[in-house]
Design a protein around this motif. Structure first.
Motif, PDB file in Angstrom:
ATOM      1  N   GLU A   2       0.810  -1.207   0.000  1.00 33.55           N
ATOM      2  CA  GLU A   2       0.000   0.000   0.000  1.00 33.55           C
ATOM      3  C   GLU A   2       0.855   1.274   0.000  1.00 33.55           C
ATOM      4  O   GLU A   2       0.515   2.254  -0.636  1.00 33.55           O
ATOM      5  CB  GLU A   2      -0.960   0.035   1.203  1.00 33.55           C
ATOM      6  CG  GLU A   2      -2.085  -0.948   1.124  1.00 33.55           C
ATOM      7  CD  GLU A   2      -1.705  -2.293   1.739  1.00 33.55           C
ATOM      8  OE1 GLU A   2      -0.586  -2.423   2.290  1.00 33.55           O
ATOM      9  OE2 GLU A   2      -2.527  -3.213   1.656  1.00 33.55           O
ATOM     10  N   GLU A   3       1.982   1.219   0.726  1.00 35.00           N
ATOM     11  CA  GLU A   3       2.847   2.404   0.791  1.00 35.00           C
ATOM     12  C   GLU A   3       3.438   2.725  -0.581  1.00 35.00           C
ATOM     13  O   GLU A   3       3.474   3.882  -1.002  1.00 35.00           O
ATOM     14  CB  GLU A   3       3.961   2.190   1.810  1.00 35.00           C
ATOM     15  CG  GLU A   3       4.785   3.448   2.042  1.00 35.00           C
ATOM     16  CD  GLU A   3       5.824   3.255   3.133  1.00 35.00           C
ATOM     17  OE1 GLU A   3       6.888   3.895   3.017  1.00 35.00           O
ATOM     18  OE2 GLU A   3       5.575   2.478   4.075  1.00 35.00           O
ATOM     19  N   GLY A   4       3.890   1.703  -1.294  1.00 31.26           N
ATOM     20  CA  GLY A   4       4.426   1.910  -2.640  1.00 31.26           C
ATOM     21  C   GLY A   4       3.370   2.427  -3.598  1.00 31.26           C
ATOM     22  O   GLY A   4       3.631   3.322  -4.408  1.00 31.26           O
ATOM     23  N   LEU A   5       2.179   1.878  -3.491  1.00 25.66           N
ATOM     24  CA  LEU A   5       1.071   2.340  -4.340  1.00 25.66           C
ATOM     25  C   LEU A   5       0.728   3.795  -4.025  1.00 25.66           C
ATOM     26  O   LEU A   5       0.511   4.599  -4.926  1.00 25.66           O
ATOM     27  CB  LEU A   5      -0.148   1.435  -4.133  1.00 25.66           C
ATOM     28  CG  LEU A   5      -1.391   1.787  -4.930  1.00 25.66           C
ATOM     29  CD1 LEU A   5      -1.094   1.746  -6.424  1.00 25.66           C
ATOM     30  CD2 LEU A   5      -2.529   0.831  -4.581  1.00 25.66           C
ATOM     31  N   TRP A   6       0.701   4.135  -2.733  1.00 24.65           N
ATOM     32  CA  TRP A   6       0.388   5.506  -2.322  1.00 24.65           C
ATOM     33  C   TRP A   6       1.426   6.484  -2.876  1.00 24.65           C
ATOM     34  O   TRP A   6       1.079   7.540  -3.393  1.00 24.65           O
ATOM     35  CB  TRP A   6       0.330   5.592  -0.796  1.00 24.65           C
ATOM     36  CG  TRP A   6       0.047   6.966  -0.288  1.00 24.65           C
ATOM     37  CD1 TRP A   6       0.884   7.776   0.409  1.00 24.65           C
ATOM     38  CD2 TRP A   6      -1.168   7.703  -0.459  1.00 24.65           C
ATOM     39  NE1 TRP A   6       0.277   8.964   0.687  1.00 24.65           N
ATOM     40  CE2 TRP A   6      -0.983   8.953   0.168  1.00 24.65           C
ATOM     41  CE3 TRP A   6      -2.381   7.424  -1.070  1.00 24.65           C
ATOM     42  CZ2 TRP A   6      -1.973   9.923   0.197  1.00 24.65           C
ATOM     43  CZ3 TRP A   6      -3.370   8.400  -1.049  1.00 24.65           C
ATOM     44  CH2 TRP A   6      -3.162   9.625  -0.418  1.00 24.65           C
ATOM     45  N   ARG A   7       2.700   6.125  -2.801  1.00 25.15           N
ATOM     46  CA  ARG A   7       3.768   6.984  -3.334  1.00 25.15           C
ATOM     47  C   ARG A   7       3.603   7.201  -4.833  1.00 25.15           C
ATOM     48  O   ARG A   7       3.746   8.307  -5.340  1.00 25.15           O
ATOM     49  CB  ARG A   7       5.131   6.390  -3.039  1.00 25.15           C
ATOM     50  CG  ARG A   7       5.809   7.060  -1.849  1.00 25.15           C
ATOM     51  CD  ARG A   7       7.206   6.559  -1.766  1.00 25.15           C
ATOM     52  NE  ARG A   7       7.072   5.101  -1.820  1.00 25.15           N
ATOM     53  CZ  ARG A   7       7.752   4.232  -1.098  1.00 25.15           C
ATOM     54  NH1 ARG A   7       8.695   4.640  -0.344  1.00 25.15           N
ATOM     55  NH2 ARG A   7       7.542   2.946  -1.161  1.00 25.15           N
ATOM     56  N   ARG A   8       3.285   6.132  -5.547  1.00 26.35           N
ATOM     57  CA  ARG A   8       3.099   6.251  -7.003  1.00 26.35           C
ATOM     58  C   ARG A   8       1.885   7.093  -7.341  1.00 26.35           C
ATOM     59  O   ARG A   8       1.902   7.863  -8.302  1.00 26.35           O
ATOM     60  CB  ARG A   8       2.993   4.865  -7.630  1.00 26.35           C
ATOM     61  CG  ARG A   8       4.351   4.223  -7.742  1.00 26.35           C
ATOM     62  CD  ARG A   8       4.301   2.913  -8.489  1.00 26.35           C
ATOM     63  NE  ARG A   8       5.082   1.989  -7.679  1.00 26.35           N
ATOM     64  CZ  ARG A   8       4.658   0.829  -7.200  1.00 26.35           C
ATOM     65  NH1 ARG A   8       3.482   0.388  -7.500  1.00 26.35           N
ATOM     66  NH2 ARG A   8       5.442   0.107  -6.453  1.00 26.35           N
ATOM     67  N   MET A   9       0.821   6.990  -6.546  1.00 27.95           N
ATOM     68  CA  MET A   9      -0.376   7.804  -6.775  1.00 27.95           C
ATOM     69  C   MET A   9      -0.074   9.289  -6.540  1.00 27.95           C
ATOM     70  O   MET A   9      -0.547  10.151  -7.274  1.00 27.95           O
ATOM     71  CB  MET A   9      -1.534   7.351  -5.880  1.00 27.95           C
ATOM     72  CG  MET A   9      -2.103   5.997  -6.277  1.00 27.95           C
ATOM     73  SD  MET A   9      -2.760   5.980  -7.962  1.00 27.95           S
ATOM     74  CE  MET A   9      -4.133   7.088  -7.775  1.00 27.95           C
ATOM     75  N   LEU A  10       0.732   9.573  -5.510  1.00 24.02           N
ATOM     76  CA  LEU A  10       1.125  10.969  -5.269  1.00 24.02           C
ATOM     77  C   LEU A  10       1.979  11.505  -6.412  1.00 24.02           C
ATOM     78  O   LEU A  10       1.824  12.659  -6.828  1.00 24.02           O
ATOM     79  CB  LEU A  10       1.872  11.093  -3.935  1.00 24.02           C
ATOM     80  CG  LEU A  10       1.025  10.967  -2.677  1.00 24.02           C
ATOM     81  CD1 LEU A  10       1.916  11.006  -1.439  1.00 24.02           C
ATOM     82  CD2 LEU A  10      -0.038  12.043  -2.610  1.00 24.02           C
ATOM     83  N   GLU A  11       2.873  10.694  -6.946  1.00 18.39           N
ATOM     84  CA  GLU A  11       3.691  11.108  -8.087  1.00 18.39           C
ATOM     85  C   GLU A  11       2.817  11.382  -9.311  1.00 18.39           C
ATOM     86  O   GLU A  11       3.017  12.367 -10.020  1.00 18.39           O
ATOM     87  CB  GLU A  11       4.732  10.041  -8.416  1.00 18.39           C
ATOM     88  CG  GLU A  11       5.838   9.916  -7.397  1.00 18.39           C
ATOM     89  CD  GLU A  11       6.744   8.715  -7.661  1.00 18.39           C
ATOM     90  OE1 GLU A  11       6.676   8.141  -8.766  1.00 18.39           O
ATOM     91  OE2 GLU A  11       7.510   8.357  -6.747  1.00 18.39           O
ATOM     92  N   LEU A  12       1.855  10.506  -9.550  1.00 18.37           N
ATOM     93  CA  LEU A  12       0.936  10.686 -10.667  1.00 18.37           C
ATOM     94  C   LEU A  12       0.109  11.958 -10.488  1.00 18.37           C
ATOM     95  O   LEU A  12      -0.071  12.738 -11.428  1.00 18.37           O
ATOM     96  CB  LEU A  12       0.017   9.471 -10.801  1.00 18.37           C
ATOM     97  CG  LEU A  12      -1.028   9.534 -11.902  1.00 18.37           C
ATOM     98  CD1 LEU A  12      -0.374   9.655 -13.266  1.00 18.37           C
ATOM     99  CD2 LEU A  12      -1.930   8.307 -11.837  1.00 18.37           C
ATOM    100  N   GLY A  13      -0.372  12.182  -9.271  1.00 17.26           N
ATOM    101  CA  GLY A  13      -1.143  13.398  -8.981  1.00 17.26           C
ATOM    102  C   GLY A  13      -0.311  14.653  -9.178  1.00 17.26           C
ATOM    103  O   GLY A  13      -0.783  15.644  -9.718  1.00 17.26           O
TER     104      GLY A  13
END
Length: 70
Positions: A2-13
């Motif tokens: 979940e932490e890796g996914l959250w980081r990638r979502m923030l980068e995408l945002g």
């Protein structure tokens, strides 16, 4: 995971937010602009820097500013 996914979502945002802000450019509408009250405003030089804080981090913008005097 979940932490890796959250980081990638923030980068995408952040990428999407930066692209959206880039579409507006400096906001330069020419040498003069008529304000809502009918007064003619002059573009003040140089472009003004401002920081926009979003949930995706800070963005530094250069904006055209209009007014009667500096």
């Amino acid at each position: 995971m979940e932490e890796g996914l959250w980081r990638r979502m923030l980068e995408l945002g952040r990428c999407a937010d930066g692209s959206w802000l880039g579409l507006f450019g400096s906001g330069d509408a020419g040498e003069t602009l008529v304000g809502a009250d009918g007064r003619t405003l002059k573009r003040l030089e140089p472009l003004h820097r401002r920081e926009d804080q979003s949930v995706f981090g800070p963005f530094e913008l250069e904006r055209a500013v209009y007014g009667m005097r500096a």
